[in-house]
Design an enzyme around this catalytic site. Structure first.
Site, PDB file in Angstrom:
ATOM      1  N   HIS A 147       0.872  -1.203   0.000  1.00 40.70           N
ATOM      2  CA  HIS A 147       0.000   0.000   0.000  1.00 40.70           C
ATOM      3  C   HIS A 147       0.897   1.236   0.000  1.00 40.70           C
ATOM      4  CE1 HIS A 147      -3.873   2.026   1.638  1.00 40.70           C
ATOM      5  NE2 HIS A 147      -3.036   2.977   1.269  1.00 40.70           N
ATOM      6  N   HIS A 182       1.474   5.372  -1.658  1.00 45.12           N
ATOM      7  CA  HIS A 182       1.034   6.522  -2.458  1.00 45.12           C
ATOM      8  C   HIS A 182       2.264   7.114  -3.134  1.00 45.12           C
ATOM      9  CE1 HIS A 182      -3.058   6.614  -0.781  1.00 45.12           C
ATOM     10  NE2 HIS A 182      -2.457   6.094   0.292  1.00 45.12           N
ATOM     11  N   LYS A 221      -9.306  -0.179  -5.742  1.00 45.08           N
ATOM     12  CA  LYS A 221      -9.355   0.405  -4.396  1.00 45.08           C
ATOM     13  C   LYS A 221     -10.660   1.161  -4.187  1.00 45.08           C
ATOM     14  CE  LYS A 221      -7.890   2.016  -0.412  1.00 45.08           C
ATOM     15  NZ  LYS A 221      -6.817   2.945  -0.135  1.00 45.08           N
ATOM     16  N   HIS A 230     -10.700   1.159   1.883  1.00 46.97           N
ATOM     17  CA  HIS A 230     -10.466   2.112   2.976  1.00 46.97           C
ATOM     18  C   HIS A 230     -11.686   2.020   3.885  1.00 46.97           C
ATOM     19  CE1 HIS A 230      -8.813   5.967   4.650  1.00 46.97           C
ATOM     20  NE2 HIS A 230     -10.022   5.932   5.181  1.00 46.97           N
ATOM     21  N   HIS A 252      -4.821  -0.824   5.871  1.00 49.63           N
ATOM     22  CA  HIS A 252      -4.333  -0.130   7.073  1.00 49.63           C
ATOM     23  C   HIS A 252      -5.273  -0.318   8.275  1.00 49.63           C
ATOM     24  CE1 HIS A 252      -7.060   2.916   5.519  1.00 49.63           C
ATOM     25  NE2 HIS A 252      -6.249   3.203   4.532  1.00 49.63           N
ATOM     26  N   ASP A 276       1.301   2.444   3.569  1.00 45.57           N
ATOM     27  CA  ASP A 276       0.421   3.615   3.395  1.00 45.57           C
ATOM     28  C   ASP A 276       1.263   4.887   3.420  1.00 45.57           C
ATOM     29  OD1 ASP A 276      -1.845   5.044   2.886  1.00 45.57           O
ATOM     30  OD2 ASP A 276      -2.660   4.932   4.904  1.00 45.57           O
TER      31      ASP A 276
END
Ligand code: DOR
Ligand code: ZN
Length: 334
Positions: free
Chosen positions: A14, A16, A96, A133, A167, A239
């Site tokens: 995960h 970004h 996602k 999420h 997460h 994350d």
């Protein structure tokens, strides 16, 4: 006492990477040590069509050129047709899902979970995993807990769909892993280290602020125990979410902790201090390889005992716990 740790094919499930200059700054920092990672699609606008996806893939390929690193792509969950999903399937590893407005760049997310069902049924048939999420719009202390009912519902309604609780931050989420065969999870580095107390308990710590935050010490303990025991349905997903310093040290502080570049050194510290170094390989690699069916890049990271200080800054990004001294450093990546 061991002075050397060898990790084969660490994966960050995960991450970004963002776009443009930020991508060029952060992607090489992950690609250096990780064998691959799942790249989040919450750009502005989100990655939700083939052209945008193809462009993003080539931007990432450019940014990680020269590194042995596989980006596993995702698209942003929307209602998609079977035709589109069949077309995109070969280019992505998962889709996602964000509840609308739950976090950074999620405005185009799902408003009612039932709206997602037709698409989820096609994903189930085509074998495309769903990453979620998991926060409701309820009271901030209860959002993740409230979402667990939705996870349970999705897992039962779509028993062949691989669903990853991203997460996780609660003891109850760890318990849910053992209840549904098709539920998996990722856990971040910060959630093994801090709770709400470390974000707002003293002076406010913008660089520790992410969404969601693990709330209570017993949540953190449950997450830590699951990671330390390398729970077979749990993988490491940092994350790692960079924001420029002016977006963090400001009113309306952006959510996200930047951790990926030193995550392995930090995890080595955590696993060693808890006497569980033997489980680190499973937590940062083997579990992911098995559950997501990944192949090896034959990458090996060697950590040695020695002081490593988390930098104050990477470009215009202040990392999580900057200045902290760790007991492991990277000796070699091959
Ligand atoms: O803290 C977070 N930051 N949580 C998310 O879900 C998104 C992420 C980001 O993109 O900055
Ligand atoms: Zn994220």
């Amino acid at each position: 006492m061991t002075d050397r740790i060898i990790i084969k094919d660490p994966f960050d499930m995960h991450i970004h990477f963002r776009e443009g200059e930020m991508l060029d700054l952060v992607a090489p920092l992950s690609a250096e040590t990780f064998s691959g990672g799942i790249i989040m699609p919450n750009l502005v606008p989100p990655v939700d069509n083939i052209e945008r996806l193809d462009n993003y893939i080539s931007e990432i390929d450019n940014a990680v050129k020269g590194y042995n690193f596989t980006p596993f792509m995702t698209i942003f969950f929307k209602k998609y047709s079977r035709e589109f999903l069949e077309l995109v399937k070969g280019k992505i590893r998962a889709i996602k899902l964000y509840p609308a407005g739950a976090t950074t760049n999620s405005d185009e997310g799902i408003k009612e979970i039932e709206d997602a069902f037709d698409t989820l049924r096609i994903m189930e048939e085509l074998g495309i995993p769903l990453l979620v999420h998991g926060e409701t719009h309820g009271f901030v202390m209860d959002r993740e807990q409230e979402f667990l009912g939705i996870y349970d519902h999705l897992a039962t309604e779509f028993p062949k769909l691989m669903i990853v609780m991203e997460h996780i931050t609660t003891a109850a989420a760890v318990e849910l892993l053992d209840k549904n065969d098709n539920l998996f999870a990722t856990v971040t580095l910060q959630h093994l280290c801090i709770t709400l107390d470390d974000v707002i308990g003293g002076l406010m710590q913008p660089h520790n602020f992410c969404k969601p935050i693990a709330k209570r010490p017993e949540d953190k303990s449950a997450l830590l125990n699951a990671a330390l025991s390398a729970h077979p349905k749990l993988s490491f997903g940092s994350d790692s979410a960079p924001h420029p310093i002016d977006k963090k040290e400001s009113a309306y502080c952006s959510a996200g902790c930047f951790t990926s570049p030193f995550a392995l050194q930090y995890l080595a510290d955590i696993f060693e201090s808890n006497g569980k170094l033997d489980n680190l390989q499973r937590f940062v690699s083997d579990n992911a390889m098995i559950n997501y069916n990944l192949s090896s890049n034959n990458k090996t990271v060697t950590l040695v005992r020695g002081e490593y200080t988390i930098p104050e800054k990477y470009g215009n990004v202040v990392p999580f716990n900057s200045g902290k001294k760790l007991n492991w450093k990277i000796e070699e990546v091959s």
